[in-house]
Motif scaffolding. Structure first.
Motif, PDB file in Angstrom:
ATOM      1  N   HIS A   1       0.961  -1.136  -0.170  1.00  0.00           N
ATOM      2  CA  HIS A   1       0.003   0.152  -0.049  1.00  0.00           C
ATOM      3  C   HIS A   1       0.832   1.265   0.252  1.00  0.00           C
ATOM      4  O   HIS A   1       1.881   1.310   0.827  1.00  0.00           O
ATOM      5  CB  HIS A   1      -0.923   0.106   1.370  1.00  0.00           C
ATOM      6  N   LEU A   2       0.692   2.048  -0.584  1.00  0.00           N
ATOM      7  CA  LEU A   2       1.256   3.559  -0.820  1.00  0.00           C
ATOM      8  C   LEU A   2       0.191   4.565  -0.393  1.00  0.00           C
ATOM      9  O   LEU A   2      -0.967   4.695  -1.126  1.00  0.00           O
ATOM     10  CB  LEU A   2       1.630   3.754  -2.304  1.00  0.00           C
ATOM     11  N   ASP A   3       0.374   5.369   0.617  1.00  0.00           N
ATOM     12  CA  ASP A   3      -0.783   6.077   1.065  1.00  0.00           C
ATOM     13  C   ASP A   3      -0.799   7.393   0.151  1.00  0.00           C
ATOM     14  O   ASP A   3       0.112   8.115  -0.105  1.00  0.00           O
ATOM     15  CB  ASP A   3      -0.260   6.738   2.447  1.00  0.00           C
ATOM     16  N   PRO A   4      -1.953   7.639  -0.730  1.00  0.00           N
ATOM     17  CA  PRO A   4      -2.016   8.420  -1.630  1.00  0.00           C
ATOM     18  C   PRO A   4      -2.161   9.972  -1.001  1.00  0.00           C
ATOM     19  O   PRO A   4      -1.720  10.801  -1.535  1.00  0.00           O
ATOM     20  CB  PRO A   4      -3.218   8.113  -2.445  1.00  0.00           C
ATOM     21  N   ALA A   5      -2.081  10.133   0.261  1.00  0.00           N
ATOM     22  CA  ALA A   5      -1.938  11.411   1.032  1.00  0.00           C
ATOM     23  C   ALA A   5      -0.697  11.914   1.139  1.00  0.00           C
ATOM     24  O   ALA A   5      -0.398  12.836   1.445  1.00  0.00           O
ATOM     25  CB  ALA A   5      -3.022  11.371   2.234  1.00  0.00           C
ATOM     26  N   LEU A   6       0.389  10.959   1.059  1.00  0.00           N
ATOM     27  CA  LEU A   6       1.826  11.301   1.225  1.00  0.00           C
ATOM     28  C   LEU A   6       2.452  11.694   0.044  1.00  0.00           C
ATOM     29  O   LEU A   6       2.232  11.150  -1.101  1.00  0.00           O
ATOM     30  CB  LEU A   6       2.694  10.084   1.867  1.00  0.00           C
ATOM     31  N   PRO A   7       3.433  12.617   0.017  1.00  0.00           N
ATOM     32  CA  PRO A   7       4.286  13.107  -1.002  1.00  0.00           C
ATOM     33  C   PRO A   7       4.925  11.616  -1.414  1.00  0.00           C
ATOM     34  O   PRO A   7       5.395  11.039  -0.405  1.00  0.00           O
ATOM     35  CB  PRO A   7       5.296  14.005  -0.463  1.00  0.00           C
ATOM     36  N   ALA A   8       5.254  11.481  -2.717  1.00  0.00           N
ATOM     37  CA  ALA A   8       5.859  10.176  -3.218  1.00  0.00           C
ATOM     38  C   ALA A   8       7.096  10.473  -4.051  1.00  0.00           C
ATOM     39  O   ALA A   8       7.055  11.458  -4.719  1.00  0.00           O
ATOM     40  CB  ALA A   8       4.979   9.256  -3.762  1.00  0.00           C
ATOM     41  N   PHE A   9       8.082   9.822  -3.770  1.00  0.00           N
ATOM     42  CA  PHE A   9       9.521  10.100  -4.556  1.00  0.00           C
ATOM     43  C   PHE A   9       9.987   8.885  -5.312  1.00  0.00           C
ATOM     44  O   PHE A   9       9.945   7.705  -4.491  1.00  0.00           O
ATOM     45  CB  PHE A   9      10.360  10.666  -3.742  1.00  0.00           C
ATOM     46  N   VAL A  10      10.251   8.888  -6.392  1.00  0.00           N
ATOM     47  CA  VAL A  10      10.695   7.296  -7.058  1.00  0.00           C
ATOM     48  C   VAL A  10      12.104   6.806  -6.620  1.00  0.00           C
ATOM     49  O   VAL A  10      12.312   5.828  -6.320  1.00  0.00           O
ATOM     50  CB  VAL A  10      10.979   7.745  -8.441  1.00  0.00           C
ATOM     51  N   GLY A  11      12.778   8.063  -6.021  1.00  0.00           N
ATOM     52  CA  GLY A  11      14.233   7.567  -5.368  1.00  0.00           C
ATOM     53  C   GLY A  11      14.257   8.306  -4.118  1.00  0.00           C
ATOM     54  O   GLY A  11      13.329   8.619  -3.375  1.00  0.00           O
ATOM     55  N   MET A  12      15.416   8.904  -3.774  1.00  0.00           N
ATOM     56  CA  MET A  12      15.844   9.858  -2.620  1.00  0.00           C
ATOM     57  C   MET A  12      15.266  11.068  -2.871  1.00  0.00           C
ATOM     58  O   MET A  12      15.677  11.807  -3.870  1.00  0.00           O
ATOM     59  CB  MET A  12      17.227   9.775  -2.126  1.00  0.00           C
ATOM     60  N   PRO A  13      14.530  11.611  -2.068  1.00  0.00           N
ATOM     61  CA  PRO A  13      14.180  13.267  -2.390  1.00  0.00           C
ATOM     62  C   PRO A  13      15.214  13.962  -2.474  1.00  0.00           C
ATOM     63  O   PRO A  13      16.326  13.596  -1.477  1.00  0.00           O
ATOM     64  CB  PRO A  13      13.077  13.584  -1.171  1.00  0.00           C
ATOM     65  N   PRO A  14      15.515  15.197  -2.735  1.00  0.00           N
ATOM     66  CA  PRO A  14      16.453  16.264  -2.972  1.00  0.00           C
ATOM     67  C   PRO A  14      17.006  16.749  -1.399  1.00  0.00           C
ATOM     68  O   PRO A  14      18.149  17.015  -1.044  1.00  0.00           O
ATOM     69  CB  PRO A  14      16.271  17.106  -3.891  1.00  0.00           C
ATOM     70  N   ALA A  15      15.866  16.739  -0.701  1.00  0.00           N
ATOM     71  CA  ALA A  15      16.015  17.247   0.648  1.00  0.00           C
ATOM     72  C   ALA A  15      15.121  16.325   1.605  1.00  0.00           C
ATOM     73  O   ALA A  15      13.969  15.855   1.029  1.00  0.00           O
ATOM     74  CB  ALA A  15      15.718  18.746   0.895  1.00  0.00           C
ATOM     75  N   PRO A  16      15.318  16.370   2.738  1.00  0.00           N
ATOM     76  CA  PRO A  16      14.260  15.655   3.707  1.00  0.00           C
ATOM     77  C   PRO A  16      12.991  16.486   3.567  1.00  0.00           C
ATOM     78  O   PRO A  16      12.739  17.650   3.455  1.00  0.00           O
ATOM     79  CB  PRO A  16      14.676  15.957   4.902  1.00  0.00           C
ATOM     80  N   PRO A  17      11.780  15.637   3.691  1.00  0.00           N
ATOM     81  CA  PRO A  17      10.426  16.316   3.513  1.00  0.00           C
ATOM     82  C   PRO A  17      10.099  17.242   4.634  1.00  0.00           C
ATOM     83  O   PRO A  17      10.832  16.780   5.536  1.00  0.00           O
ATOM     84  CB  PRO A  17       9.471  14.918   3.363  1.00  0.00           C
ATOM     85  N   PRO A  18       9.605  18.292   4.422  1.00  0.00           N
ATOM     86  CA  PRO A  18       9.211  19.152   5.518  1.00  0.00           C
ATOM     87  C   PRO A  18       8.527  18.443   6.731  1.00  0.00           C
ATOM     88  O   PRO A  18       7.687  17.544   6.415  1.00  0.00           O
ATOM     89  CB  PRO A  18       8.279  20.300   4.876  1.00  0.00           C
ATOM     90  N   LYS A  19       8.669  18.805   7.856  1.00  0.00           N
ATOM     91  CA  LYS A  19       7.934  18.298   9.056  1.00  0.00           C
ATOM     92  C   LYS A  19       6.379  18.641   8.988  1.00  0.00           C
ATOM     93  O   LYS A  19       6.222  19.848   8.523  1.00  0.00           O
ATOM     94  CB  LYS A  19       8.652  19.012  10.332  1.00  0.00           C
ATOM     95  N   GLY A  20       5.631  17.555   9.398  1.00  0.00           N
ATOM     96  CA  GLY A  20       4.201  18.229   9.395  1.00  0.00           C
ATOM     97  C   GLY A  20       3.564  17.553  10.045  1.00  0.00           C
ATOM     98  O   GLY A  20       3.535  16.550  10.804  1.00  0.00           O
TER      99      GLY A  20
END
Length: 143
Positions: free
Chosen positions: A124-143
């Motif tokens: 399962h991939l949560d559709p509410a989360l940002p998704a990245f095919v690899g490593m994101p360029p920077a850590p995702p923002p705190k939320g």
């Protein structure tokens, strides 16, 4: 996540404490996390390395070369096999703790899914989360 927070292995031989809030919490779908978790992904809690303190026990490490070409060492309890945390050679100031090793992982809030290019079709991939095919360029923002 209230700090400090603690965790350890299933048998209790290894215990640790973290004295800072997580930098990020992600669901990682890379093949290495699939192997180390035994399922489709691992929920990882990224913390500042200086805020981590091992309270008891010793771990065993296993080093692999990740898809990025970086060396990653995953630490686990040599008695019960519980996956505990990992280190990436290119990020010496950050430790990646396996969320399931926390005493109370219920306060965690996952911020993103990473390495979705390796996600299993049954995972399962949560559709509410940002998704990245690899490593994101920077850590995702705190939320």
């Amino acid at each position: 996540m209230p700090v400090p927070f603690q965790g350890g292995c299933r048998c209790g031989a290894v215990r640790y404490e973290v004295t800072a809030e997580p930098i990020a919490v992600v669901d990682c779908h890379c093949r290495d996390c699939q192997y180390s978790s035994g399922t489709g992904f691992a929920t990882i809690v990224l913390v500042p390395r200086p805020a981590f303190r091992q309270l008891s026990g010793t771990t065993q490490g296993h080093t692999v070369t990740a898809d990025s070409g970086n060396k990653v060492t995953r630490h686990f309890c040599p008695t019960c096999g519980t996956p505990l945390f990992g280190e990436n050679e290119t990020k010496p100031g950050v430790l990646a703790i396996k969320a399931a090793s926390l005493d109370d992982p219920s306060a965690l809030k996952v911020m993103a899914a990473i390495f979705t290019k390796s996600a299993q079709p049954w995972s399962h991939l949560d559709p509410a989360l940002p998704a990245f095919v690899g490593m994101p360029p920077a850590p995702p923002p705190k939320g």
